[in-house]
Design a protein around this motif. Structure first.
Motif, PDB file in Angstrom:
ATOM      1  N   THR A  86       0.820  -1.212   0.000  1.00 19.49           N
ATOM      2  CA  THR A  86       0.000   0.000   0.000  1.00 19.49           C
ATOM      3  C   THR A  86       0.852   1.259   0.000  1.00 19.49           C
ATOM      4  O   THR A  86       0.332   2.367  -0.150  1.00 19.49           O
ATOM      5  CB  THR A  86      -0.942  -0.021   1.224  1.00 19.49           C
ATOM      6  N   GLU A 143      -1.131  -8.233  -1.824  1.00 19.41           N
ATOM      7  CA  GLU A 143      -1.132  -6.993  -2.599  1.00 19.41           C
ATOM      8  C   GLU A 143      -1.986  -5.915  -1.948  1.00 19.41           C
ATOM      9  O   GLU A 143      -2.152  -4.824  -2.511  1.00 19.41           O
ATOM     10  CB  GLU A 143      -1.629  -7.272  -4.023  1.00 19.41           C
ATOM     11  N   ARG A 145      -5.279  -6.293  -1.064  1.00 19.86           N
ATOM     12  CA  ARG A 145      -6.706  -6.437  -1.322  1.00 19.86           C
ATOM     13  C   ARG A 145      -7.396  -7.075  -0.120  1.00 19.86           C
ATOM     14  O   ARG A 145      -6.857  -7.974   0.518  1.00 19.86           O
ATOM     15  CB  ARG A 145      -6.917  -7.307  -2.564  1.00 19.86           C
ATOM     16  N   ARG A 147     -10.174  -9.433   1.301  1.00 19.36           N
ATOM     17  CA  ARG A 147     -10.879 -10.599   0.779  1.00 19.36           C
ATOM     18  C   ARG A 147     -12.024 -11.024   1.698  1.00 19.36           C
ATOM     19  O   ARG A 147     -12.063 -10.672   2.876  1.00 19.36           O
ATOM     20  CB  ARG A 147      -9.901 -11.768   0.603  1.00 19.36           C
ATOM     21  N   ALA A 189     -12.332  -2.369  -0.333  1.00 16.13           N
ATOM     22  CA  ALA A 189     -11.787  -3.348  -1.268  1.00 16.13           C
ATOM     23  C   ALA A 189     -10.290  -3.525  -1.105  1.00 16.13           C
ATOM     24  O   ALA A 189      -9.722  -4.484  -1.633  1.00 16.13           O
ATOM     25  CB  ALA A 189     -12.099  -2.937  -2.711  1.00 16.13           C
ATOM     26  N   SER A 190      -9.647  -2.612  -0.386  1.00 19.75           N
ATOM     27  CA  SER A 190      -8.197  -2.693  -0.220  1.00 19.75           C
ATOM     28  C   SER A 190      -7.807  -2.034   1.092  1.00 19.75           C
ATOM     29  O   SER A 190      -8.601  -1.299   1.710  1.00 19.75           O
ATOM     30  CB  SER A 190      -7.479  -1.996  -1.384  1.00 19.75           C
TER      31      SER A 190
END
Length: 563
Positions: A86, A143, A145, A147, A189-190
């Motif tokens: 990030t 990464e 994200r 989940r 979402a992230s």
């Protein structure tokens, strides 16, 4: 000798300096702490988890404590990689992460974003106050994200019960979390979106569901969600009883079973229509209430099935006959998961080829049938799952399937037939309210073809079942029970009038064909028959039909049953 060596060692040791100090104007670094919150699930019950992060001077290391399992312990590596991806910095000093209460074992990956938020708050990246006010649920990818995780719905229900009104969930699970009334649901979402939300820089998608249940919110259950309709969300049309030609006795037995939530066993040769009848039973059951549908959806979420809204149709669980005890009632080495009986909660557990199930597996159903729940005990504690289901079994009379069938030759020796029937134990059979011995229709009956009367549809049968259920609910108002099948024997004997004649029951007891449990179940059946017929008190005919259904004497059913 030893004292002389000690003296020599003391003489050669380096002197200890006591005048060490920091440079002028520099204070010693203090540990920085922050706390985020998540939810741990113990069965269907949720426990609030405080995720504490402390950054202190020392060599770079990350320590995670609080009885984590392997998935939770690996969260430190997932979170470190996600923070780096990030564009943020992971602490380069000693970092300790504590999941409290420390005595509660932690399992799963739903703590990831809470761990990352606590670490970033301790490092001053996000405000600590913003982290404290919200429940965080979600798994992090390398990464960055966010989940999906299991159990979002029961976790949000637990968060609301503990006074929280705001929750952050993965972006793909907003619909599921929004089923809980009065909760403000934020989705990310992230990890970058989570940081922006905690900083107050950019609002995430959220929806406050009104206390009325959210029926006026078109987005609360996803686009074009027919939750408020009769079928429920995403549910296809069920098979119809209009497809069943003949078998009037089995049709009548299915109607009585549906009206009173009675357990049913269908026995007969292969191809006679046992599975055909059982697969159409859900289509005549009344819809689940909102509370029941929410409980069923919470179980589906815990199992890991996608929850797109409230399913008002009763579920149908049909495990294969090779399943184990753990697959049937639930289990697991450490984390006990729900089994088929909990998947059938509020609906039907259908055991096709019931005699092919292991006897131990079948006998494991005896306690859930009586208690309406499953208790799974492990070394670290026990969990409970609801298991109020309607049992429907289909079985052949013998391994070849043709024992006692006219025009067919059974190839099974008598001892094999006896052992085959014994695979379904007497105590389990005694818990089954209705038994139907199905036979193939005569060839003359089939030759009538188009001249046969049109069989009743599921809608027509469901209408009668709904009226019978309404009579039961009015009669049992204030008792906590809604169907005859759930009424205990003490209430039947002490608070409800007995049938107009009971000499039939006395005869059955004297001849040893009815146990005490069998008497209670026969009385429940008699009340259901009376409700279907519109009688205020079971008549002698109602009791006679109940006894015939109980004993499987289909030749005594009036008119051969409904067609």
């Amino acid at each position: 000798m030893t004292s002389r060596r000690g003296a020599e060692a003391s003489a050669t040791a380096l002197p200890v300096r006591t005048d060490v100090s920091l440079p002028p104007g520099r204070a010693p670094a203090r540990p920085r702490t922050a706390t985020a919150r998540s939810i741990a699930l113990v069965g269907m019950d949720g426990q609030e988890i405080e995720v504490e992060a402390m950054i202190a001077p020392g060599l770079p290391r990350t320590v995670l404590v609080g009885l984590p399992d392997a998935a939770v312990y690996e969260a430190r590596d997932r979170c470190r990689a996600a923070v780096a991806a990030t564009g943020l910095e992971w602490p380069r000093t000693a970092l300790t992460i504590n999941l409290t209460p420390a005595s509660l074992p932690k399992a799963g990956s739903q703590y990831d974003i809470a761990i990352a938020a606590a670490v970033l708050a301790a490092g001053g990246v996000v405000p600590e106050d913003a982290v404290r006010r919200v429940i965080l649920l979600g798994e992090l990818g390398l990464e960055g994200r966010v989940r999906r995780v299991r159990g979002v719905l029961p976790a949000v229900l637990a968060a609301k019960a503990r006074g929280y009104r705001s929750v952050v969930v993965p972006a793909g699970q907003r619909t599921e979390a929004a089923l809980v009334e009065g909760m403000q649901v934020h989705t990310v979402a992230s990890l970058g979106e989570l940081v922006s939300f905690l900083r107050g820089e950019a609002p995430t998608l959220h929806r406050a569901v009104p206390e009325s249940g959210g029926a006026d919110d078109p987005d609360a259950h996803g686009p074009e969600d027919p939750t408020t309709g009769p079928a429920g969300v995403g549910e296809d049309a069920l098979p119809d009883f209009a497809d069943v030609v003949g078998q009037g006795q089995a049709r009548l037995a299915a109607e009585v079973a549906a009206a009173g939530r009675h357990h049913l066993m269908l026995s007969g040769p292969p191809g006679v229509g046992k599975t055909l009848i059982a697969s159409r039973l859900p289509g005549i059951l009344p819809e689940l209430s909102v509370t029941e549908a929410l409980e069923v959806a919470a179980l589906a979420s815990l199992i890991g099935e996608p929850v797109g809204g409230l399913r008002r149709r009763p579920p149908l669980s049909a495990p294969h006959h090779a399943c184990s005890v753990a697959a049937m009632v639930g289990g697991g080495a450490k984390l006990a998961r729900p089994g088929a009986v909990s998947r059938a909660h509020g609906g039907i557990l259908f055991l096709d080829e019931a005699a092919e199930f292991g006897p131990v597996v079948l006998d494991a159903l005896r306690t859930p049938l009586e208690a309406g729940e499953v208790t799974l005990s492990r070394a670290h504690g026990e969990v409970r799952y609801p298991a109020r289901f309607q049992l429907v079994m289909a079985t052949n009379p013998c391994p070849c399937g043709y024992f006692g069938v006219s025009g067919k030759d059974c190839t099974c020796p008598p001892s094999v037939v006896h052992r085959y029937r014994g695979r379904i134990s007497g105590p389990l059979r005694d818990r089954v309210d209705i038994t139907v011995m199905m036979k193939p229709p005569p060839s003359a009956y089939l030759a009538l073809g188009a001249r046969l009367p049109t069989p009743e549809s599921s809608a027509m049968i469901a209408a009668r079942v709904a009226l019978a259920r309404d009579r039961q609910q009015r009669r049992l108002a204030g008792t906590g029970w809604t169907t005859n099948g759930a009424v205990p024997g003490s209430y039947l004997r002490n608070h409800l009038p007995l049938p107009q004649t009971t000499h039939l029951l006395d005869t059955e007891i004297l001849q040893g064909r009815l146990s005490n449990r069998g008497v209670e179940r026969t009385l429940r059946l008699a009340w259901t028959v009376a409700d279907l017929e519109g009688h205020d008190v079971p008549t002698a005919a109602d009791l006679g039909l109940a006894l015939a259904l109980r004993r499987g004497e289909t030749h005594l059913l009036p008119g051969g049953g409904r067609s």
